[in-house]
Scaffold this motif. Sequence first.
Motif, PDB file in Angstrom:
ATOM      1  N   ARG A 117      -8.023  -0.401  -2.512  1.00  0.00           N
ATOM      2  CA  ARG A 117      -9.235  -1.213  -2.321  1.00  0.00           C
ATOM      3  C   ARG A 117      -9.086  -2.580  -2.982  1.00  0.00           C
ATOM      4  O   ARG A 117      -9.577  -3.591  -2.472  1.00  0.00           O
ATOM      5  CB  ARG A 117     -10.453  -0.481  -2.903  1.00  0.00           C
ATOM      6  CG  ARG A 117     -10.915   0.712  -2.083  1.00  0.00           C
ATOM      7  CD  ARG A 117     -12.202   1.282  -2.626  1.00  0.00           C
ATOM      8  NE  ARG A 117     -13.279   0.292  -2.552  1.00  0.00           N
ATOM      9  CZ  ARG A 117     -14.468   0.453  -3.129  1.00  0.00           C
ATOM     10  NH1 ARG A 117     -14.722   1.542  -3.838  1.00  0.00           N
ATOM     11  NH2 ARG A 117     -15.403  -0.461  -3.016  1.00  0.00           N
TER      12      ARG A 117
ATOM     13  N   TYR B 101      -6.175   5.288  -3.706  1.00  0.00           N
ATOM     14  CA  TYR B 101      -7.276   4.750  -2.888  1.00  0.00           C
ATOM     15  C   TYR B 101      -7.946   3.575  -3.588  1.00  0.00           C
ATOM     16  O   TYR B 101      -8.227   2.543  -2.968  1.00  0.00           O
ATOM     17  CB  TYR B 101      -8.295   5.857  -2.606  1.00  0.00           C
ATOM     18  CG  TYR B 101      -9.605   5.354  -2.052  1.00  0.00           C
ATOM     19  CD1 TYR B 101      -9.711   4.953  -0.718  1.00  0.00           C
ATOM     20  CD2 TYR B 101     -10.731   5.269  -2.864  1.00  0.00           C
ATOM     21  CE1 TYR B 101     -10.919   4.483  -0.220  1.00  0.00           C
ATOM     22  CE2 TYR B 101     -11.934   4.809  -2.373  1.00  0.00           C
ATOM     23  CZ  TYR B 101     -12.024   4.417  -1.045  1.00  0.00           C
ATOM     24  OH  TYR B 101     -13.217   3.952  -0.562  1.00  0.00           O
TER      25      TYR B 101
ATOM     26  N   ILE C 208      -5.148   3.676   2.672  1.00  0.00           N
ATOM     27  CA  ILE C 208      -5.091   4.855   1.806  1.00  0.00           C
ATOM     28  C   ILE C 208      -6.456   5.535   1.812  1.00  0.00           C
ATOM     29  O   ILE C 208      -7.463   4.923   1.447  1.00  0.00           O
ATOM     30  CB  ILE C 208      -4.690   4.474   0.367  1.00  0.00           C
ATOM     31  CG1 ILE C 208      -3.371   3.682   0.375  1.00  0.00           C
ATOM     32  CG2 ILE C 208      -4.555   5.711  -0.501  1.00  0.00           C
ATOM     33  CD1 ILE C 208      -2.971   3.156  -0.982  1.00  0.00           C
ATOM     34  N   LYS C 209      -6.499   6.768   2.232  1.00  0.00           N
ATOM     35  CA  LYS C 209      -7.751   7.487   2.362  1.00  0.00           C
ATOM     36  C   LYS C 209      -8.229   8.004   1.000  1.00  0.00           C
ATOM     37  O   LYS C 209      -7.433   8.341   0.125  1.00  0.00           O
ATOM     38  CB  LYS C 209      -7.597   8.667   3.327  1.00  0.00           C
ATOM     39  CG  LYS C 209      -7.157   8.259   4.728  1.00  0.00           C
ATOM     40  CD  LYS C 209      -8.171   7.337   5.388  1.00  0.00           C
ATOM     41  CE  LYS C 209      -7.764   6.966   6.808  1.00  0.00           C
ATOM     42  NZ  LYS C 209      -8.708   6.025   7.438  1.00  0.00           N
ATOM     43  N   ARG C 210      -9.548   8.035   0.872  1.00  0.00           N
ATOM     44  CA  ARG C 210     -10.136   8.630  -0.332  1.00  0.00           C
ATOM     45  C   ARG C 210      -9.767  10.111  -0.381  1.00  0.00           C
ATOM     46  O   ARG C 210      -9.909  10.816   0.618  1.00  0.00           O
ATOM     47  CB  ARG C 210     -11.656   8.485  -0.317  1.00  0.00           C
ATOM     48  CG  ARG C 210     -12.340   9.057  -1.558  1.00  0.00           C
ATOM     49  CD  ARG C 210     -13.838   9.108  -1.364  1.00  0.00           C
ATOM     50  NE  ARG C 210     -14.416   7.791  -1.355  1.00  0.00           N
ATOM     51  CZ  ARG C 210     -14.845   7.131  -2.436  1.00  0.00           C
ATOM     52  NH1 ARG C 210     -14.733   7.712  -3.626  1.00  0.00           N
ATOM     53  NH2 ARG C 210     -15.375   5.936  -2.348  1.00  0.00           N
TER      54      ARG C 210
ATOM     55  N   SER D 162       0.829  -1.212   0.000  1.00  0.00           N
ATOM     56  CA  SER D 162       0.000   0.000   0.000  1.00  0.00           C
ATOM     57  C   SER D 162       0.860   1.257   0.000  1.00  0.00           C
ATOM     58  O   SER D 162       0.477   2.278  -0.584  1.00  0.00           O
ATOM     59  CB  SER D 162      -0.945  -0.007   1.203  1.00  0.00           C
ATOM     60  OG  SER D 162      -0.240   0.165   2.421  1.00  0.00           O
TER      61      SER D 162
ATOM     62  N   ASN E   6      -7.578  -1.302   3.828  1.00  0.00           N
ATOM     63  CA  ASN E   6      -6.892  -0.318   2.999  1.00  0.00           C
ATOM     64  C   ASN E   6      -6.615   0.953   3.804  1.00  0.00           C
ATOM     65  O   ASN E   6      -7.545   1.651   4.218  1.00  0.00           O
ATOM     66  CB  ASN E   6      -7.764   0.009   1.783  1.00  0.00           C
ATOM     67  CG  ASN E   6      -7.169   1.086   0.909  1.00  0.00           C
ATOM     68  OD1 ASN E   6      -5.963   1.310   0.912  1.00  0.00           O
ATOM     69  ND2 ASN E   6      -8.021   1.763   0.147  1.00  0.00           N
TER      70      ASN E   6
END
Length: 664
Positions: free
Chosen positions: A151, A147, A176-178, A135, A174
């Motif tokens: 996912r 992001y 990683i933020k949107r 990631s 996940n």
Amino acid sequence: MSGTVQFIAREQRDKGTNLEDFIRLCREELTVFGKTLDFDSNKWDVTDSIEYRGRGNERVHLLFSDFDSSSRHPGDPMHEPFLSFAKAYMRYMHGMHPTKQLHHRLGALRALERGLAQREHRLERVDAATFTQASILVAQKYGAMGYHVGRQLEAIASFLTKHRLSEQPILWRNPIKRPQDRNRIGADADRRRKEKLPSQAALGALAQAFQMAEHTPDIIVTSAAAILCGSPGRINELLALPEDCEVEQTRSNGTKAYGLRWWTSKDAEPMVKWVIPSMVEVVREAIGRLREHTHEARRMARWYEKHPQEIYLPDGLEHLRGKERIHFDDIAALLGTQKRYVTGWLRRRAIAHHNSSCSFGAIERAIVALLPRNFPYLIRETGLKYSKALFVVRVNEMHQGCRPYRSMLEPITPLTINNGLGGSIGHGVSSVFSRFGLQEPDGSPIKITSHQFRHWLNTLAQEGGLSQLDIAKWSGRKDIRQNEAYDHMSGDDLVAKLREIAGKDVNLFGIHRKVAGLIPISRDEFIKLQIPAVHTTELGYCVHDWTLLPCPLHRDCIFCSEHWFIKGDSKRMERIRQCLKVAEEQLVMAEDAAASGYAGADRWSDHQRAVIDRLRNLVEIFDDPKVAIGAIIRLATTQTAGQVQIAVEERARHDAAFLPGLTA
């Protein structure tokens, strides 16, 4: 999907055996991506399994290259034994969960394979730490798209655990933020706004280019841009417009409404999108220009629908039909090129020639073979044929410096439009702006993407106060929450909007309306004093002056007199209704707790009743037809608004207690 077989792991077997069974199933039994798919190849042609709008004859390939070389062609392949799993996973998952975003899924596999480099690329040795490492690579490489790739990494982790393909269960989410664009101030916000919206110079140059265009490529590009300036469509939706796309209706007040029939590319239903009144004549002219300059290609398409094995011969060349051999001059006329280029064209197609002539049948077969994929349908799912499509041209018609084939057609692609607007100006491809000598004020080349028009129109709609539901419908969205990504009003724009709305008495509801008539200054001056700044909340807008002191109520917005609500903001109105439902449920729980003797439950019940009263008051105003859409609602507060007011009241009590004694 047809050709799918579900894989069921066997618990009593070791992980390596389950993995071998999974790969064997996908290699030998699945027919996803076609029965003739070469599983061992590192380049899969999946064109027939993926339907992309507006791509014409462009082929779709899956390249199983590794993370570091994925941007090169052909790149270095992933390492075995992970490579075989990656191929099996792509085939299996497309059967179970088909998607058009195959590059996200493949990108996740590449990152995971890189993360397994220290473990001999053996999938069964993967763990949560490996996914976290992958990631990090994804976030660094893909930026805002990370992001979505993350996912897919999460989906792989779940798949491995579910099917017992790893030595240990993997509980991984996940990280990683949107990407969020909610912040409207600062250098980053200005940069994002500049990237999403066309510059004023670019819009002005586009208007000039639209009037100056004379050649077919420039006319088509500027006409496409004109339509996108009048109606917020996606580029693939634009290129799927039929020739008879125009709609006119008479409104109840007698005025005419002009719109276009669109087939949306996502979940929304087919619809008529109404054109901005100020752009109606421009869009009408653009449609007329497109019809004129694409007429011959539609005529050609009608011929091939009736005669799919015979070459179309334009006016002046019909005499060639039935001839045994034709001369290079005639071939050049068919191809729209010069005679000296005919030999090279024939050589590339292995067509024999002698004495500057060749078989007419060979020429016919070579040209007919160029018919677009899926002909006669441009968009099979909507039933749109090339003979009815607005954006269809003769082969090479959109290429500067090339003469179009006079006997073959092709669709216009998004790449063609975006290149015409300057998308590849950095790679030496000219645009309509460069051809007319139009530049940005600083001398840099003008570049616009087709999607910037959609962001621009949505932002104008936000500034104009159009409701979120209307913006979503106009834009062809199924979910109003998607509007947020297209709202690029600056902080100054948002403050000005609220000041404008609040400056009109008809738009005020609540304590503000009562106060306005009593103040010894003009309404505009009062509103400017009351709204030094604005920031959005999940329920409405906060006008608290943060330069004075932090939030005194700790985001208890429902009780704050500095919090404003706007009727017609569908997203926030729905959120308020949800909060009311939750508060009612919590009141029942609090009352049950109080009846059971829990300490403090009675105070919690009192608080929930107060919350419910204010939320119900808001909902009643929202549902009141007498309150106009766009009205600002500001509820009187029953609590002290801030620390300053607390200090004032404390000083008043102090003076009342001590000053009488001192004066005596």
